[in-house]
Design a protein around this motif. Structure first.
Motif, PDB file in Angstrom:
ATOM      1  N   GLY A 186       0.792  -1.224   0.000  1.00 49.28           N
ATOM      2  CA  GLY A 186       0.000   0.000   0.000  1.00 49.28           C
ATOM      3  C   GLY A 186       0.822   1.270   0.000  1.00 49.28           C
ATOM      4  N   PHE A 187       2.036   1.193   0.557  1.00 47.08           N
ATOM      5  CA  PHE A 187       2.896   2.382   0.608  1.00 47.08           C
ATOM      6  C   PHE A 187       4.110   2.255  -0.312  1.00 47.08           C
ATOM      7  N   ALA A 188       4.080   1.293  -1.232  1.00 47.15           N
ATOM      8  CA  ALA A 188       5.227   1.066  -2.116  1.00 47.15           C
ATOM      9  C   ALA A 188       5.557   2.329  -2.915  1.00 47.15           C
ATOM     10  N   PRO A 189       6.814   2.782  -2.873  1.00 46.59           N
ATOM     11  CA  PRO A 189       7.180   4.011  -3.589  1.00 46.59           C
ATOM     12  C   PRO A 189       7.599   3.765  -5.035  1.00 46.59           C
ATOM     13  N   ASP A 190       7.837   2.490  -5.395  1.00 43.87           N
ATOM     14  CA  ASP A 190       8.309   2.186  -6.741  1.00 43.87           C
ATOM     15  C   ASP A 190       7.887   0.769  -7.114  1.00 43.87           C
ATOM     16  N   PRO A 191       7.976   0.411  -8.398  1.00 45.72           N
ATOM     17  CA  PRO A 191       7.549  -0.920  -8.836  1.00 45.72           C
ATOM     18  C   PRO A 191       8.326  -2.060  -8.186  1.00 45.72           C
ATOM     19  N   THR A 192       9.628  -1.891  -7.985  1.00 45.75           N
ATOM     20  CA  THR A 192      10.429  -2.969  -7.405  1.00 45.75           C
ATOM     21  C   THR A 192       9.942  -3.331  -6.011  1.00 45.75           C
ATOM     22  N   THR A 193       9.691  -2.323  -5.192  1.00 43.57           N
ATOM     23  CA  THR A 193       9.181  -2.576  -3.842  1.00 43.57           C
ATOM     24  C   THR A 193       7.834  -3.294  -3.898  1.00 43.57           C
ATOM     25  N   LEU A 194       6.975  -2.873  -4.796  1.00 44.82           N
ATOM     26  CA  LEU A 194       5.661  -3.494  -4.913  1.00 44.82           C
ATOM     27  C   LEU A 194       5.777  -4.951  -5.343  1.00 44.82           C
ATOM     28  N   ILE A 195       6.668  -5.255  -6.276  1.00 42.45           N
ATOM     29  CA  ILE A 195       6.845  -6.627  -6.744  1.00 42.45           C
ATOM     30  C   ILE A 195       7.364  -7.519  -5.622  1.00 42.45           C
ATOM     31  N   VAL A 196       8.395  -7.065  -4.919  1.00 38.32           N
ATOM     32  CA  VAL A 196       8.958  -7.856  -3.817  1.00 38.32           C
ATOM     33  C   VAL A 196       7.906  -8.086  -2.731  1.00 38.32           C
ATOM     34  N   ALA A 197       7.151  -7.038  -2.418  1.00 41.74           N
ATOM     35  CA  ALA A 197       6.120  -7.169  -1.391  1.00 41.74           C
ATOM     36  C   ALA A 197       5.023  -8.134  -1.821  1.00 41.74           C
ATOM     37  N   ARG A 198       4.672  -8.133  -3.105  1.00 41.54           N
ATOM     38  CA  ARG A 198       3.655  -9.057  -3.608  1.00 41.54           C
ATOM     39  C   ARG A 198       4.125 -10.510  -3.510  1.00 41.54           C
ATOM     40  N   ILE A 199       5.398 -10.760  -3.820  1.00 40.05           N
ATOM     41  CA  ILE A 199       5.929 -12.118  -3.705  1.00 40.05           C
ATOM     42  C   ILE A 199       5.897 -12.579  -2.249  1.00 40.05           C
ATOM     43  N   ALA A 200       6.339 -11.713  -1.340  1.00 43.70           N
ATOM     44  CA  ALA A 200       6.323 -12.059   0.081  1.00 43.70           C
ATOM     45  C   ALA A 200       4.897 -12.203   0.599  1.00 43.70           C
ATOM     46  N   GLN A 201       3.987 -11.402   0.083  1.00 39.00           N
ATOM     47  CA  GLN A 201       2.575 -11.502   0.455  1.00 39.00           C
ATOM     48  C   GLN A 201       2.028 -12.885   0.068  1.00 39.00           C
ATOM     49  N   GLY A 202       2.381 -13.355  -1.123  1.00 37.97           N
ATOM     50  CA  GLY A 202       1.961 -14.683  -1.549  1.00 37.97           C
ATOM     51  C   GLY A 202       2.539 -15.780  -0.683  1.00 37.97           C
ATOM     52  N   ALA A 203       3.793 -15.625  -0.267  1.00 38.67           N
ATOM     53  CA  ALA A 203       4.402 -16.612   0.621  1.00 38.67           C
ATOM     54  C   ALA A 203       3.679 -16.668   1.958  1.00 38.67           C
ATOM     55  N   GLY A 204       3.264 -15.497   2.462  1.00 38.08           N
ATOM     56  CA  GLY A 204       2.496 -15.479   3.708  1.00 38.08           C
ATOM     57  C   GLY A 204       1.180 -16.220   3.572  1.00 38.08           C
ATOM     58  N   SER A 205       0.507 -16.043   2.447  1.00 38.78           N
ATOM     59  CA  SER A 205      -0.765 -16.739   2.247  1.00 38.78           C
ATOM     60  C   SER A 205      -0.555 -18.241   2.138  1.00 38.78           C
ATOM     61  N   ALA A 206       0.599 -18.672   1.619  1.00 38.24           N
ATOM     62  CA  ALA A 206       0.891 -20.100   1.511  1.00 38.24           C
ATOM     63  C   ALA A 206       1.099 -20.743   2.875  1.00 38.24           C
ATOM     64  N   LEU A 207       1.571 -19.974   3.839  1.00 42.43           N
ATOM     65  CA  LEU A 207       1.668 -20.489   5.208  1.00 42.43           C
ATOM     66  C   LEU A 207       0.301 -20.543   5.872  1.00 42.43           C
ATOM     67  N   MET A 208      -0.553 -19.613   5.507  1.00 48.18           N
ATOM     68  CA  MET A 208      -1.854 -19.466   6.153  1.00 48.18           C
ATOM     69  C   MET A 208      -2.880 -20.484   5.662  1.00 48.18           C
ATOM     70  N   MET A 209      -3.070 -20.562   4.358  1.00 52.02           N
ATOM     71  CA  MET A 209      -4.253 -21.246   3.830  1.00 52.02           C
ATOM     72  C   MET A 209      -4.264 -22.765   3.996  1.00 52.02           C
ATOM     73  N   PRO A 210      -3.130 -23.475   3.884  1.00 51.12           N
ATOM     74  CA  PRO A 210      -3.211 -24.926   4.092  1.00 51.12           C
ATOM     75  C   PRO A 210      -3.660 -25.321   5.497  1.00 51.12           C
ATOM     76  N   GLN A 211      -3.481 -24.438   6.468  1.00 50.75           N
ATOM     77  CA  GLN A 211      -3.886 -24.771   7.836  1.00 50.75           C
ATOM     78  C   GLN A 211      -5.407 -24.881   7.952  1.00 50.75           C
ATOM     79  N   VAL A 212      -6.131 -24.215   7.059  1.00 49.28           N
ATOM     80  CA  VAL A 212      -7.591 -24.230   7.149  1.00 49.28           C
ATOM     81  C   VAL A 212      -8.121 -25.637   6.946  1.00 49.28           C
ATOM     82  N   ILE A 213      -7.660 -26.319   5.879  1.00 51.72           N
ATOM     83  CA  ILE A 213      -8.092 -27.689   5.622  1.00 51.72           C
ATOM     84  C   ILE A 213      -7.652 -28.613   6.753  1.00 51.72           C
TER      85      ILE A 213
END
Length: 465
Positions: free
Chosen positions: A102-129
């Motif tokens: 949300g506060f990314a100042p440039d495309p590189t920061t946004l891309i890196v944050a999106r990749i890390a965001q996806g990794a966080g969801s991968a830790l989260m979602m399998p626990q539901v099942i």
């Protein structure tokens, strides 16, 4: 790595399981929404951050790549270190990265944050099942899995609608940034409630983390997913095919290693449990066709018919709503028909795809036939998908829940990526001549794939009996 905790392998039943499930599904909905919510903001992001076309593609696909990195391992890590701990860790990582996006100042920061965001969801979602397997049984498990299914269907469709509303509102003059910042208060709430409601579910003493399997699984999945999400945008250069081949070779090596280690990352013997193998095969074909359908129809509505992303999302919303409702209430039907719901639903969805293609082939918006076919699809796929999830996991014992969860989430995500890449490439290749003809042809092939899935669903139905 050996764990020496003396905590029990099976957690005690929680006092408020449905409240707990609601919290878990809220976290999952938030994570799934971010798969598509960014699509409607591409123009604003390009203007605000002066991003190139390649950078925008990585903003969209980086989330999927990050998610894929830990798909297989997320469920096993939850079993080893505690499902609550991994779920909360994933939520906090996702939330923190959403703030950074949300506060990314440039495309590189946004891309890196999106990749890390996806990794966080991968830790989260399998626990539901895994938690559903541990905390619910019998009819209650069927209802819990139905809720899980409903969230998946609604989240995928509503991403563009929700994103369009937020971008159009231009809250506080922030433009596209609220599509990420809205996750922060929700994520904090989910993490706090999960700490109070979700059981730990830590492992027995002596369990080991399969580092060799982990070292092979992560690059194998990334090498397969990366060219699929970037291939068409980059014109399928040589590196994409080399990457795919390397990923497949590593996947074969992963199977060999997992069969030989004492405590594997994924116990592949779970595929021998009745219903699991045909269930995963049916799931893969269903998700691949569904992902391709959503992507291509939305693209046709926007690029071919000139609709806005928000309007395209609203056009698809009735099907998603019916999908979610039927996916949640399928178990209310008489028990004698439950086994037949998946094959019949897949067949009905294949017919719906064909009708959708027929309604759009003349270059119009499809009219009444398009709407009727969309509702038929939501009805058929909702009944099919909800019962599929329940029947595929019916015979999985609790001690194998992490393995089944890892395979299920991996199959869902890879199936979606393969579907979008395959059908998307087909549509975009044909669209140069005629968008209407391209969507008709693409949906016809999606119907064919779903008919193949119907065969797997028949095998699953026999196993569930």
């Amino acid at each position: 790595m050996t764990l020496t905790t003396d905590a029990p392998a099976i957690p005690d039943r929680v006092a408020r399981p449905w409240f707990m499930l609601a919290v878990l599904l809220l976290g999952q909905f938030m994570a799934l929404l971010d798969v598509t919510v960014v699509n409607v903001a591409m123009t604003d992001i390009r203007t605000d951050l002066h991003a190139s076309g390649a950078a925008l593609q990585l903003v969209v696909s980086g989330y999927t790549v990050g998610y894929a990195m830990l798909l297989i391992t997320g469920a096993r890590l939850g079993e080893l270190f505690g499902r609550r701990r991994l779920f909360v860790t994933g939520v906090l990582a996702f939330t923190g990265c959403s703030l950074l996006c949300g506060f990314a100042p440039d495309p590189t920061t946004l891309i890196v944050a999106r990749i890390a965001q996806g990794a966080g969801s991968a830790l989260m979602m399998p626990q539901v099942i895994s938690v559903i397997q541990a905390q619910f049984s019998g009819p209650a498990r069927a209802r819990a899995l139905s809720a899980y299914t409903a969230v998946i269907s609604v989240a995928f469709v509503s991403g563009q609608v929700f994103g369009g509303v937020l971008v159009g509102a231009d809250l506080f003059g922030a433009g596209w940034r609220p599509i990420f910042l809205v996750n922060v208060p929700i994520g904090v709430l989910v993490a706090v409630l999960a700490l109070r409601l979700v059981p730990g579910g830590v492992a027995r003493a002596g369990r080991r983390l399969d580092l060799a399997g982990l070292a092979i699984a992560v690059p194998a999945v990334v090498l397969v997913v990366l060219p699929l999400v970037l291939g068409h945008e980059t014109g399928w250069p040589v590196w994409t095919f080399v990457s795919l081949a390397a990923g497949v070779l590593l996947a074969v090596l992963f199977v060999v290693v997992e069969r030989r280690v004492r405590d594997p990352l994924v116990d592949l013997r779970v595929l021998g449990i009745r219903g699991v193998a045909p269930g995963l095969a049916a799931l893969a074909t269903g998700v691949a066709s569904y992902g391709g359908f959503l992507f291509c129809v939305a693209l046709h509505l926007q690029a071919g018919l000139g609709e806005t992303a928000l309007a395209a999302g609203l056009t698809m919303a009735p099907g998603g709503i019916v999908f979610g409702v039927c996916g949640f209430f399928w178990h209310k039907l008489p028990g004698r028909v439950h086994a037949a719901l998946t094959p019949c639903g897949y067949a009905g969805s294949a017919i719906a795809y064909a009708l959708l293609g027929l309604s759009l082939k003349d270059g119009g918006n499809g009219g009444a036939l398009f709407f009727a076919a969309l509702v038929l699809f939501g009805l058929s796929m909702g009944l099919a998908f909800g019962s599929l999830m329940a029947h595929a996991l019916t015979h999985v014992p609790l001690e194998r829940a992490a393995d089944a969860s890892g395979l299920l989430t991996t199959t869902m995500q890879l199936g979606q990526v393969v579907g979008v890449a395959t059908f998307g490439s087909l549509f975009l290749t044909l669209a140069g001549t005629s968008s209407a003809g391209a969507i008709a042809t693409t949906l016809t092939w999606a119907a064919v794939l779903l008919l193949v899935g119907t065969g797997f669903a028949v095998v699953l139905a026999r196993a569930s009996r």
